[in-house]
Each structure stands twice: as structure tokens, then as C-alpha cells.
Write a protein that holds these residues in place. Structure first.
Motif, PDB file in Angstrom:
ATOM      1  N   GLY B 256       1.092  -1.263   0.207  1.00 45.94           N
ATOM      2  CA  GLY B 256      -0.070   0.110   0.144  1.00 45.94           C
ATOM      3  C   GLY B 256       0.721   1.253   0.063  1.00 45.94           C
ATOM      4  O   GLY B 256       0.431   2.284  -0.380  1.00 45.94           O
ATOM      5  N   GLY B 257       2.053   1.017   0.428  1.00 46.15           N
ATOM      6  CA  GLY B 257       3.101   2.163   0.541  1.00 46.15           C
ATOM      7  C   GLY B 257       2.781   3.434   1.305  1.00 46.15           C
ATOM      8  O   GLY B 257       1.807   3.256   2.022  1.00 46.15           O
ATOM      9  N   ILE B 258       2.976   4.421   0.526  1.00 49.36           N
ATOM     10  CA  ILE B 258       3.160   5.848   1.299  1.00 49.36           C
ATOM     11  C   ILE B 258       1.619   6.466   1.431  1.00 49.36           C
ATOM     12  O   ILE B 258       1.154   6.972   2.606  1.00 49.36           O
ATOM     13  N   VAL B 259       0.794   6.183   0.703  1.00 48.86           N
ATOM     14  CA  VAL B 259      -0.568   6.743   0.592  1.00 48.86           C
ATOM     15  C   VAL B 259      -1.610   6.352   1.733  1.00 48.86           C
ATOM     16  O   VAL B 259      -2.608   7.207   1.750  1.00 48.86           O
ATOM     17  N   THR B 260      -1.281   5.078   2.354  1.00 46.33           N
ATOM     18  CA  THR B 260      -1.964   4.647   3.324  1.00 46.33           C
ATOM     19  C   THR B 260      -1.942   5.270   4.821  1.00 46.33           C
ATOM     20  O   THR B 260      -2.750   4.936   5.704  1.00 46.33           O
ATOM     21  N   ARG B 261      -0.900   5.816   4.785  1.00 42.96           N
ATOM     22  CA  ARG B 261      -0.714   6.657   6.095  1.00 42.96           C
ATOM     23  C   ARG B 261      -1.772   7.728   6.201  1.00 42.96           C
ATOM     24  O   ARG B 261      -2.301   8.414   5.417  1.00 42.96           O
ATOM     25  N   PRO B 319      -4.116  14.890   2.839  1.00 46.36           N
ATOM     26  CA  PRO B 319      -5.040  13.828   2.418  1.00 46.36           C
ATOM     27  C   PRO B 319      -4.645  12.639   2.423  1.00 46.36           C
ATOM     28  O   PRO B 319      -3.211  12.215   2.081  1.00 46.36           O
ATOM     29  N   SER B 320      -5.402  11.489   2.367  1.00 45.18           N
ATOM     30  CA  SER B 320      -5.059  10.012   2.323  1.00 45.18           C
ATOM     31  C   SER B 320      -5.806   9.430   1.494  1.00 45.18           C
ATOM     32  O   SER B 320      -6.693   9.982   0.754  1.00 45.18           O
ATOM     33  N   VAL B 321      -5.291   8.216   1.190  1.00 46.33           N
ATOM     34  CA  VAL B 321      -5.901   7.490   0.057  1.00 46.33           C
ATOM     35  C   VAL B 321      -7.332   7.121   0.020  1.00 46.33           C
ATOM     36  O   VAL B 321      -8.124   7.332  -1.045  1.00 46.33           O
ATOM     37  N   PHE B 322      -7.871   6.647   1.154  1.00 43.15           N
ATOM     38  CA  PHE B 322      -9.328   6.321   1.326  1.00 43.15           C
ATOM     39  C   PHE B 322     -10.290   7.626   1.917  1.00 43.15           C
ATOM     40  O   PHE B 322      -9.705   8.182   2.679  1.00 43.15           O
TER      41      PHE B 322
END
Ligand SMILES: Cc1cc2nc3c(=O)[nH]c(=O)nc-3n(C[C@H](O)[C@H](O)[C@H](O)COP(=O)(O)OP(=O)(O)OC[C@H]3O[C@@H](n4cnc5c(N)ncnc54)[C@H](O)[C@@H]3O)c2cc1C
Ligand code: SF4
Ligand code: SF4
Lengths: 364, 466
Positions: B256-261, B319-322
Motif C-alpha cells: 500500500g506504500g506511502i498513501v495509506t498513512r 489527504p490520504s488514499v481512502f
């Protein structure tokens, strides 16, 4: 901009990119994205036209397919861009011309040439058409001056109006406000557009096109094409002044200004489109939607052929073939004018508009 | 063409940053080099493909780094995060080796960007890769292939044959096929940590590990690490420790990498599955606290937690991914999250009642705190009372593990009895514990892999030529 599948895809991609931002050094899309947390339809239309399809972000994306996030910005944005061309086309009913645009452009061109050819043959007897004409007014012996002016003026005038209307539709939807327009934003946008700054990459290394390695080839060919087009345009403008202001009648000598400008422009319009077609042929197809190939190819071929027929006419204008060659060239030129607002040509306008919008929003 | 019948000078196990730096260096020194990468080509590059920057010592401003970052400050930063759990000689080698390493990287295709934005202001200490770690990995692969380094993807190294501290051959499996032997004069282990090996994590965390999310590659299963340790390599780093942050619970199991933080915690209250708070969300600035939240969430029942904010806080963090779960009342939010409505309403009401007036300022440790609440929220505490309400579910996200093999200054693996192996080298995450025995310093992982990758590549080439 209406909500479409491509637009929904672009929105979810932007939401992922906005959480990542690893590509922020590649182009203007990312800094513009970072000014937002949510993306309206107009924002996405603006961002799609701000993307110059360099593909840098595709190759460096850790979320590119086969990753489940399926990020492929150049492809997603190209699909959306094509829909924006349709969305803003004027008049509305003609938006449909952007469907299967490659076919449409080819058909219009074929019809244009046929009409001019048939018209010429109906108007002129074979003796006139296949005779050698030389000296002042030679062209007008085949196609009368007023007919040429009327056809050229009408088609070109129409193109200009349709292009302006399309641009205004885009500008309003993308959230541009004329009141906020400052000279320095205009200067920035035009400088960016005329130098193809972003096609040069972040430090002049170019784009990841036609493949992953960075190259300036696309920028160079695009310059040939664009400045070739401008020179050809300048040639026409000078010739018009010669005709109406000085009363000098075409054809002009090989070393006259219009012919020199036109020849240089014509060469640019051969090298540029041919180079771009060659790059396209060998380019990696994954970051590009297959459905849009037709639009790009048709317009490049049309430019190339317009130029080629013009140069052939120049070469053989003192022979008996001139009449037919003139009719063919005029057919291409008039078709080009007619399809301009419904072809890949509009990307130049919308992209410049997007750059302007970007220059404006960067100011505050 | 890869020829598995031949004896290579240098065999590199792994295909991330450390492996590539070693392979390129060895090849430039004239060695024949084979890289064996377990991942298929589109997923090559291990955790390195998820990175963004590396930490560089520098004595004056450069194109991509501002001001200066000198050896002593770098060392102090390292001492602070590790509490001294580091090998000073190796640590100083990594620090000094990072001085000017950007030029070496650029000469091999890596490109840097001037730092533009983001929440972390690291442009003084860290150089950012243009396009991130995958762009870096792509550039290195292109350079390696141009130099004649050979690469096999989807090839897992199963076992290293080591006789009295001397590497003989590797047993490998290509595309899951029958094991075959690959001979080489030297081997460089650059195969990362073991965080993607849930069974191994369970040895320390029990069943809780089933609810861990691995932020990076699924291919770092620690097979080489275990193999080397079983064959007498000296371990470093606490085997039970891993770097864990709280990430969005909806993230994929791997990669998932960086965007899930999620950076919303300081502006939220965080509750467990019983809708109870369990830690001071406003203890310190987020960059100083995010690394403890993975562990905190891992200690909660079912390893799940929920950060809850109201509309005042929505724009205060990256902002984050979800998208957040959204509702017009706390009760509705509880229902959407599957929490007990009454319990969450009580928790929020108690918290709201305990909030003392203050001047909210997210750029400082402000005076917005709770009073008489356990656990307290000591900064950025504001009432959660402006609909709509939002929630993000949290789970522990594992970045890397600390266990590794001990190496000497030539990146040789130190075997039982303190003797360095003649022809076995290690670089990257698999030996990072020598330098970073504890804690975390942003950008150090790539620095260690790059500096020791170059050392390992050079020493391996030298060793093979003798
Ligand atoms: C989301 C995220 C962001 C990060 N950001 C940063 C950052 O910005 N800066 C930074 O310094 N660090 C960062 N890190 C840490 C960084 O990723 C690591 O320190 C670094 O990538 C380690 O490099 P490596 O080459 O040792 O390992 P990896 O890059 O993980 O490579 C290990 C390789 O070994 C292969 N492999 C494993 N086992 C075998 C086997 N048995 N046979 C064959 N191949 C095998 C794997 O497929 C992989 O290619 C981040 C980590 C994550 C997860
Ligand atoms: S394209 Fe991929 S790597 Fe680039 S910003 Fe978007 S998600 Fe990140
Ligand atoms: S393809 Fe190029 S221009 Fe388009 S978003 Fe990606 S980096 Fe920007």
C-alpha cells in the motif's frame, strides 16, 4: 464538465496522487493538485488539459498496473481530455464529430478535396484546367480569385469563431476568471506554451516518450510542426497584404517573402508531423488509450498532406499539372480549416488555457 | 544472456536499492554480476520502490539540499533516535559516505527534485528523488543493464551453501521451478528484512500479526536472513522489534506504500473497538509520534482503532488514499463503523466535557488540553461537535524489521566467533540494524543501502578478482 467514467477515474487517481505527491517535480499537474483537497468536475477538466502526456509519472508510479490501485495518469487524463474536447465543442450538436474522430477527419478531408475537384472541373473546361498558366494571376485562371477568397475566408472565419467559443466554454468550466487575469500570468502562460517548457522535463531532459528513457525528440518535432504552422500562416498573411494593399497578384517569385515563409513552414510541417507519427508508432502503448490513436494520427496526416501538396504545387506550378495540383491543395487547406475546431488542434488552445489558469492560481 | 552454468564473480541476492548499488559498483570494477530478484519485473525493487528520499550529510547548500548538515549533527540525530544502539564506526561510515553521494547517484541515472511541498520539511537533511523510489530503481536497472549486469526476475534464492565461512553456491528457484545451483565467487545479500513473513512475526506478536498490514513488498520474507543466521552469521538488532505506524485499515495487505498513512491523529480522538480512548493523541507533533501509534494500535483488541474528527479538523492534515467515513451524528458514525452507539456517544461526550478553552494552533504545542480525563489529550484538544463527523479506521502498518546480520567495515558478514566471512557481504535493510539499532531516522534506510551497497560491490569485486 459532465460526470463520466473517465472523470470518475481521474478523480480517484487524483485522490491517490494527492496522498502520495512523489511526482510533484514532473509537471504542473501536481502543484495544481496540491492546492486542492477535493476535485470538482471543472477542476478535473483543467487538470486533464494541464497534463501534457509526458508519461514520467506513469513509469515511476509504484501504483501503476498491475498494482491494484491501477494508477495510469497519462491514459486516464488522455481519455478525459478527449471528452473535454467534445464537451466544449461549438456548436453543441457538432460535438459528435469527436466520436471516432480519426474517421471523421479523414472523411471531411476526402469530401473537401472531392468537392473542390468536382467544382473546378465543372467550372473550367479541360483546356483551361490542363493548360500551362504562367505569370500574374496564373492560379486564378483555374480557380477564380473571388471564389478562392470566399471559400478561404468563410472556412477560416468559421474555424476562428468555433475555436473561440470552444475556448470560452473550457475557460468558464475550468474556473478561470477574466477579472483575475494579470499580465504576468499571461506572459508566463504564453512563454510556457511557446517554448513547450514542460515537454522539456524538469531540467531539459525531456519526456519519457516514446519509451521510458527521457528524450527531447517529441519537443523538437512539435516545435517543427508548430513553428512550421505559424510560418505557413505568416506566408498567407503576407500574401494577403501583397494582394489587397499593394495589388501584387500571386503567384509570387521563388524568392519572394510569402514563398520563402511558406516553403520553410511547409518543410517544418513535413518534418514535425512525420517525426511525431514515427515516435507514436514506436511508442509504448500502455500509457495511451487505443481509442484516441485515430484523432492524433488523422490530424498529423492532414497537416503533413496539406504541406506536401503545397510544396508539390510550388514545384510544378509552371507545368500543365498546376490546375489539378492547385485544386488538391486547396481541398486540403479548406478541409483543414473546417476540421480545426473538431480535431486534435483544440488541444493547443485548451492546454494554453490550462497553463494560464495555472499561472493565475500560482500567484496567490 | 543469463547462463546458470557459469560461475559469476558476484551474485547479488535481491533487487532493491542496496542490491543495485552493489551490482553496479561491482560491474564497474570489472566483475561479472548476476542479480536474483524474487519479485516479477513490474514489482521489482522491494521496499525501495516505495521510498521518497535519502538523508545526506553536506557542508554547503546544493541544488536539492538547503543550508548544511554536518557529520556531528547527523550523528547527534542518530544518537537521539537510537539511544546509542548503533555501531559508531559503521554509522560514521554511512554518514560520511552520504556526503556527495548524490553526484554518484545522478551519474547513474537517478534524478532529484527541489523540495516543493508536503508536510514534512526535510529539504535541509534529505534529498528527494524525482518521481520517488520506483523512478530511482528504474534508473538503476537501466544503468545496470547497460553495463552488462545480468538480472533474473521471479527468482528466489532458497539457500546459500556455506562451508567454514566460505560461500560456495546458491540454490535458487526460477518462477517457482525446480531448485537449481548457481555458482559465484562471492555473494552480496541485499534481500531486506522479514516483515512480509507473517509466520515469523507471529513468533513475537502471536495471532495479532494476522491483523498487521505490510506497507511494502510482499517479497521480503527474510529467507536469506534466516538462512545466514542459521549458518552462523552474527545477529544484530532486536528480533522482536519492527517499525510500525498507524495506517488506514482499508489498505491492501501488502504494497500500500506511502498513501495509506494517516496524519489526522493529533486532531482527533482515537478509540478502540469498544469505543474507548487509550492514549494521549496530542502528546507531541505527529512526525515525532507517528511511529509509536502502530505499536499502540497493535496492542488494542483485534488490532483496530478509529480516529474520530469533526468538520473543524478536516483540512488540517495531508489527504490520504481512502475517503473518511462520514456521518451527521456521532451515533450514526458509530453505526457505520460497527461500534456501540451508546459507548461512542459517551466517550465523545466525556471528552467534550473535559476540553478546556485554549487558543488552537497546530504549528505549536498549543494550550488546548483536556482536564480530568484519562488518558488526557494534552494539545490540540477541541470539542468534537461540528457535523458532519468523520472517522478513519486504523491498523498497524509494518515498515521494516530490525533484526539483521552483523557486518564489518567492508560490509563482510561477521560469523560466529567474530570472524568476517571471506566472500559473503551484506547491505541494506538486512544489515541496517548495525547502524539503526532502534528508532527511526527518515531517509537513513536508503543512505545505508547506498553507502554499504557501494562498499559491498567494491569489496566483492576485489575479492572475486583474487
Ligand atoms: C512505504 C515506505 C516508505 C519508505 N520511505 C523511505 C524513504 O523515503 N527513505 C528511506 O531511506 N527509507 C524509506 N523506507 C525504508 C526503505 O524502504 C528501506 O530502508 C530500503 O528500501 C531498503 O533497501 P534494500 O535494498 O535493503 O531492501 P528492498 O528494497 O526491500 O529490497 C529487497 C529485495 O530483496 C528481494 N528478495 C527478498 N528475499 C529474496 C530472496 N530470498 N531471493 C531473491 N530476492 C529476494 C526482494 O524482492 C527485494 O527486491 C520506506 C519504507 C516503506 C515501506
Ligand atoms: S502517479 Fe503514482 S507515484 Fe506519482 S504522485 Fe501519483 S500515485 Fe504517486
Ligand atoms: S503524464 Fe506527465 S504531464 Fe501528465 S500528469 Fe504525468 S507527469 Fe504530468
Amino acid at each position: 464538465m459532465r460526470t463520466t467514467e473517465a472523470l470518475v477515474d481521474a478523480r480517484s487517481a487524483m485522490e491517490i496522487c494527492n496522498a502520495c505527491r512523489y511526482c510533484e517535480g514532473y509537471c504542473a499537474v501536481f502543484p495544481a493538485m496540491e492546492l486542492r483537497r477535493t476535485f470538482s468536475n471543472g477542476d478535473l477538466s483543467y487538470l486533464a488539459n494541464l497534463c501534457h502526456n509526458c508519461r514520467g509519472c506513469y513509469y515511476s508510479c509504484q501504483y501503476a498496473p498491475p498494482h491494484e490501485f491501477q494508477i495510469n495518469l497519462p491514459k486516464t487524463f488522455a481519455e478525459l481530455r478527449a471528452e473535454t474536447y467534445e464537451e466544449y465543442a461549438w456548436p453543441r450538436p457538432l460535438a459528435r464529430l469527436f466520436h471516432r474522430n480519426g474517421l471523421v477527419v479523414s472523411l471531411i478531408t476526402a469530401i473537401g478535396i472531392a468537392l473542390i475537384m468536382i467544382g473546378t472541373m465543372l467550372l473550367q473546361s479541360n483546356d483551361v484546367l490542363f493548360a500551362r498558366h504562367q505569370g500574374e494571376g496564373a492560379f486564378y485562371a483555374v480557380i477564380p480569385h473571388n471564389v478562392m477568397v470566399a471559400l478561404g475566408g468563410a472556412t477560416f472565419g468559421y474555424a476562428i469563431i468555433a475555436l473561440i467559443m470552444g475556448f470560452l466554454n473550457f475557460w468558464r468550466d475550468a474556473g478561470g476568471k477574466m477579472a483575475e487575469l494579470k499580465p504576468q500570468s499571461l506572459r508566463q502562460a504564453f512563454a510556457d506554451a511557446l517554448t513547450l517548457r514542460y515537454l522539456g522535463g524538469s531540467k531539459g531532459e525531456g519526456c519519457a516518450y516514446p519509451d521510458e528513457a527521457f528524450s527531447n525528440a517529441r519537443r523538437v518535432y512539435h516545435h517543427f510542426m508548430f513553428y512550421g504552422f505559424m510560418l505557413a500562416f505568416a506566408a498567407t498573411a503576407v500574401a494577403t497584404i501583397y494582394d489587397y494593399v499593394f495589388g501584387w497578384v500571386a503567384p509570387y517569385g521563388y524568392f519572394s517573402l510569402p514563398v520563402i515563409l511558406g516553403t520553410l513552414g511547409g518543410i517544418g510541417l513535413l518534418i514535425g508531423p512525420a517525426g511525431l507519427l514515427w515516435l507514436k508508432a514506436k511508442s509504448d502503448k500502455t500509457p495511451a488509450p487505443a481509442s484516441l490513436m485515430g484523432m492524433d494520427v488523422a490530424f498529423l496526416v492532414l497537416l503533413f498532406m496539406t504541406s506536401l501538396t503545397g510544396l508539390v504545387l510550388l514545384a510544378f506550378r509552371e507545368t500543365a499539372a498546376m490546375g489539378i495540383l492547385l485544386a488538391i491543395h486547396l481541398g486540403f487547406v479548406l478541409s483543414l480549416f473546417v476540421v480545426l475546431p473538431y480535431s486534435k488542434f483544440v488541444h493547443g488552445l485548451y492546454r494554453t488555457g490550462a497553463l494560464l489558469r495555472h499561472a493565475m492560481e500560482r500567484k496567490h | 544472456m543469463v547462463d546458470l552454468a557459469k560461475t559469476y564473480d558476484v551474485l547479488v541476492v535481491g533487487g532493491g536499492n542496496a542490491a543495485l548499488c552493489a551490482a553496479i559498483t561491482a560491474r564497474e570494477k570489472g566483475a561479472s554480476v548476476l542479480i536474483l530478484e524474487h519479485a516479477p519485473k513490474p514489482f521489482r525493487g522491494g521496499n525501495s520502490r516505495h521510498t521518497r528520499n535519502l538523508r545526506c550529510m553536506h557542508t554547503e547548500p546544493t541544488e536539492v539540499l538547503t543550508e548544511a548538515y554536518l557529520e556531528e549533527e547527523y550523528w547527534d540525530d542518530l544518537m537521539r533516535v537510537t539511544n546509542g544502539v548503533t555501531d559508531e564506526r559503521l554509522a560514521r561510515m554511512a554518514i560520511r559516505g552520504s556526503n556527495g553521494v548524490g553526484r554518484w547517484m545522478e551519474a547513474r541515472g537517478v534524478r532529484f527534485q527541489p523540495s516543493l511541498g508536503g508536510t514534512l520539511n526535510l529539504s535541509r537533511t534529505n534529498a528527494f528523488f524525482l518521481g520517488g523510489g520506483k523512478a530511482l530503481v528504474n534508473a538503476y536497472y537501466a544503468t545496470a543493464e547497460r553495463l552488462g549486469v545480468e538480472v533474473l526476475y521471479e527468482t528466489e534464492v532458497l539457500d546459500l551453501e556455506i562451508d567454514k565461512g566460505v560461500f560456495q553456491w546458491a540454490t535458487v528457484s526460477c518462477q517457482g521451478g525446480e531448485p537449481v545451483k548457481v555458482r559465484a565467487k562471492t555473494v552480496v545479500a541485499a534481500s531486506g528484512g522479514f516483515q512480509a513473513n507473517l509466520e515469523w512475526l507471529k513468533e513475537y506478536w502471536g495471532e495479532a500479526a494476522d491483523n498487521f498490514i505490510i506497507r511494502g513488498t510482499p517479497y521480503n520474507k527474510g529467507r536469506m536472513l534466516r538462512n545466514l543466521l542459521d549458518k552462523g552469521a552474527t545477529p544484530v538488532g532486536d528480533p522482536r522489534q519492527c517499525h510500525a505506524v498507524a495506517i488506514d485499515a482499508r489498505a491492501p495487505q501488502f504494497d500500500g506504500g506511502i498513501v495509506t498513512r494517516l496524519d489526522c491523529v493529533p486532531f482527533s480522538i482515537v478509540v478502540d473497538k469498544n469505543a474507548q480512548r487509550f492514549y494521549d493523541e496530542g502528546e507531541d507533533f505527529w512526525p515525532k509520534r507517528y511511529a509509536i501509534w502502530g505499536r499502540l494500535v497493535a496492542q488494542q483488541p483485534d488490532q483496530i482503532a478509529y480516529a474520530i474528527i469533526d468538520s473543524k479538523a478536516v483540512t488540517l492534515f495531508m489527504p490520504s488514499v481512502f475517503p473518511a467515513v462520514q456521518a451527521d451524528s456521532i451515533g450514526e458514525l458509530a453505526a457505520k463503523l460497527g461500534l456501540d452507539t451508546q459507548a461512542l456517544e459517551n466517550t465523545v461526550a466525556q471528552y467534550n466535557a473535559a476540553v478546556r478553552p485554549g487558543n488552537f494552533d497546530n504549528s505549536i504545542l498549543d494550550n488546548c488540553a483536556t482536564e480530568g480525563l484519562t488518558p488526557p489529550k494534552t494539545h490540540w484538544a477541541r470539542r468534537i461537535d461540528e457535523a458532519p463527523y468523520y472517522a478513519y479506521p486504523l491498523r498497524p502498518g509494518i515498515t521494516f524489521t530490525y533484526l539483521g546480520v552483523k557486518v564489518d567495515e567492508q560490509a563482510r558478514v561477521v560469523m560466529e566467533g567474530g570472524k568476517p566471512a571471506k566472500n559473503i557481504f551484506a547491505t541494506g535493510e538486512i544489515m541496517a540494524g548495525n547502524v539503526l539499532g532502534k528508532g527511526y531516522l527518515a531517509g537513513l534506510g536508503m543512505t545505508i543501502g547506498t553507502v554499504f551497497g557501494r562498499i559491498a560491490g567494491e569489496e566483492a569485486a576485489k575479492n572475486a578478482n583474487h
